[in-house]
Scaffold this motif. Sequence first.
Motif, PDB file in Angstrom:
ATOM      1  N   PRO A 122       0.810  -1.225   0.000  1.00 52.42           N
ATOM      2  CA  PRO A 122       0.000   0.000   0.000  1.00 52.42           C
ATOM      3  C   PRO A 122       0.842   1.273   0.000  1.00 52.42           C
ATOM      4  N   LEU A 123       1.912   1.282   0.786  1.00 54.16           N
ATOM      5  CA  LEU A 123       2.773   2.467   0.826  1.00 54.16           C
ATOM      6  C   LEU A 123       3.497   2.663  -0.505  1.00 54.16           C
ATOM      7  N   SER A 124       3.856   1.558  -1.142  1.00 53.09           N
ATOM      8  CA  SER A 124       4.504   1.648  -2.458  1.00 53.09           C
ATOM      9  C   SER A 124       3.552   2.248  -3.483  1.00 53.09           C
ATOM     10  N   ASP A 125       2.282   1.838  -3.414  1.00 56.35           N
ATOM     11  CA  ASP A 125       1.275   2.376  -4.340  1.00 56.35           C
ATOM     12  C   ASP A 125       1.068   3.872  -4.113  1.00 56.35           C
ATOM     13  N   ILE A 126       1.049   4.266  -2.844  1.00 61.78           N
ATOM     14  CA  ILE A 126       0.882   5.689  -2.518  1.00 61.78           C
ATOM     15  C   ILE A 126       2.073   6.487  -3.035  1.00 61.78           C
ATOM     16  N   SER A 127       3.271   5.959  -2.799  1.00 63.14           N
ATOM     17  CA  SER A 127       4.488   6.637  -3.242  1.00 63.14           C
ATOM     18  C   SER A 127       4.512   6.794  -4.759  1.00 63.14           C
ATOM     19  N   GLU A 128       4.094   5.747  -5.455  1.00 59.96           N
ATOM     20  CA  GLU A 128       4.075   5.794  -6.922  1.00 59.96           C
ATOM     21  C   GLU A 128       3.078   6.838  -7.412  1.00 59.96           C
ATOM     22  N   ALA A 129       1.902   6.889  -6.771  1.00 58.20           N
ATOM     23  CA  ALA A 129       0.877   7.860  -7.168  1.00 58.20           C
ATOM     24  C   ALA A 129       1.355   9.287  -6.924  1.00 58.20           C
ATOM     25  N   LEU A 130       2.027   9.495  -5.808  1.00 57.89           N
ATOM     26  CA  LEU A 130       2.528  10.834  -5.487  1.00 57.89           C
ATOM     27  C   LEU A 130       3.628  11.261  -6.453  1.00 57.89           C
ATOM     28  N   SER A 131       4.447  10.305  -6.844  1.00 61.64           N
ATOM     29  CA  SER A 131       5.562  10.630  -7.739  1.00 61.64           C
ATOM     30  C   SER A 131       5.094  11.019  -9.135  1.00 61.64           C
ATOM     31  N   LYS A 132       3.854  10.679  -9.468  1.00 62.01           N
ATOM     32  CA  LYS A 132       3.324  10.992 -10.796  1.00 62.01           C
ATOM     33  C   LYS A 132       2.708  12.387 -10.868  1.00 62.01           C
ATOM     34  N   ILE A 151      -6.206   6.739   2.677  1.00 58.83           N
ATOM     35  CA  ILE A 151      -7.265   5.895   3.246  1.00 58.83           C
ATOM     36  C   ILE A 151      -7.794   4.885   2.227  1.00 58.83           C
ATOM     37  N   GLU A 152      -7.568   5.148   0.948  1.00 57.63           N
ATOM     38  CA  GLU A 152      -7.970   4.179  -0.079  1.00 57.63           C
ATOM     39  C   GLU A 152      -7.017   2.991  -0.129  1.00 57.63           C
ATOM     40  N   ASN A 153      -5.780   3.204   0.276  1.00 54.35           N
ATOM     41  CA  ASN A 153      -4.766   2.156   0.152  1.00 54.35           C
ATOM     42  C   ASN A 153      -4.379   1.491   1.471  1.00 54.35           C
ATOM     43  N   ILE A 154      -4.416   2.247   2.547  1.00 51.30           N
ATOM     44  CA  ILE A 154      -3.966   1.702   3.834  1.00 51.30           C
ATOM     45  C   ILE A 154      -5.119   0.982   4.534  1.00 51.30           C
ATOM     46  N   PRO A 155      -4.951  -0.300   4.859  1.00 44.63           N
ATOM     47  CA  PRO A 155      -5.998  -1.032   5.588  1.00 44.63           C
ATOM     48  C   PRO A 155      -6.299  -0.359   6.925  1.00 44.63           C
ATOM     49  N   LYS A 156      -7.567  -0.272   7.246  1.00 46.09           N
ATOM     50  CA  LYS A 156      -7.997   0.426   8.459  1.00 46.09           C
ATOM     51  C   LYS A 156      -7.776  -0.432   9.700  1.00 46.09           C
ATOM     52  N   ARG A 157      -6.825  -0.038  10.514  1.00 48.01           N
ATOM     53  CA  ARG A 157      -6.593  -0.700  11.801  1.00 48.01           C
ATOM     54  C   ARG A 157      -5.506   0.046  12.578  1.00 48.01           C
ATOM     55  N   LYS A 158      -5.275  -0.399  13.784  1.00 48.10           N
ATOM     56  CA  LYS A 158      -4.259   0.216  14.632  1.00 48.10           C
ATOM     57  C   LYS A 158      -2.905  -0.412  14.314  1.00 48.10           C
ATOM     58  N   TYR A 159      -1.898   0.435  14.133  1.00 44.73           N
ATOM     59  CA  TYR A 159      -0.572  -0.051  13.758  1.00 44.73           C
ATOM     60  C   TYR A 159       0.472   0.305  14.818  1.00 44.73           C
TER      61      TYR A 159
END
Length: 287
Positions: free
Chosen positions: A52-62, A87-95
Amino acid sequence: MKISEFVKNITEFQSKDFIKNMGQEDRDQMESNLWLVWQKLQLIDDFEIFLPLSDISEALSKIKDVPNIVKKNNKFFDINFFYDLCIENIPKRKYKFMHPIKNKKKVYDQEFLEYLSMELQESTKNCKGFYDIFQNHGKLEEEKKRLLVKYGVDINDDGEPSGEPLESTSKHKIWLYEIEAEKIKKLGYKDRKKILGDSSLRKYIFKETGISQSKYYQLKYILDNSPDELENIDSGHKTVRNVYRRLKNLDSEAKIKERVIKQFKKQVLELSNHLSKEQIIHIIKNI
């Protein structure tokens, strides 16, 4: 709003209306600190968060408007876009979050931690984590200089503060008192009772900060009505009591005259140890 609270809204609550319902002050603050939010999210200690973090990073880099994901002023392109993307990519829970291995020999710049604590509204303990983030990304000195300039601290050619330590300033005392009071007021009744015990809030804050309620009120009044006077107080040229009483017009003309005469008599008495009565009278006549 604290960065930790914003991160929690991304990971645990994920309300779609969160950004829309934010106050303008909180929104501005988070927009200024989104780079730190992003760095904090990347410290989540969970194997499943990697993709999920990789997907977010890729989206931001574009995002073409944001070279290297982040603008020069550390602001993301759009807080709404960033929050929705998370919130679309990160599963909802306590980390749980990864923390660097503590180095007991590591020396933190305590004064910078205090300013960072003021800036982020976090405890100095939590700010050590952000300190490490800035340091690991080579941004520590840049951030130090930015905050020192922002809070009006004179800096030398090396970018180091050249004035009084933060802990000794009146503004810091006001901030420290307010932070401690706010921390207790936010607690539930049971937690507050557990911390305060039989002590009053006023006595507890004095014990924790060394600042009395009356001193806080006086300093706050001076800050709100004549902030330049705080520099005179910090330098020792004036006292909090005298400045406060003058601003509040607590001294009548008769009292002022009485105090001046008293001070004058004291000075004359000191002179009498070195000069004759005639010499003192001669000096007074020539004033």
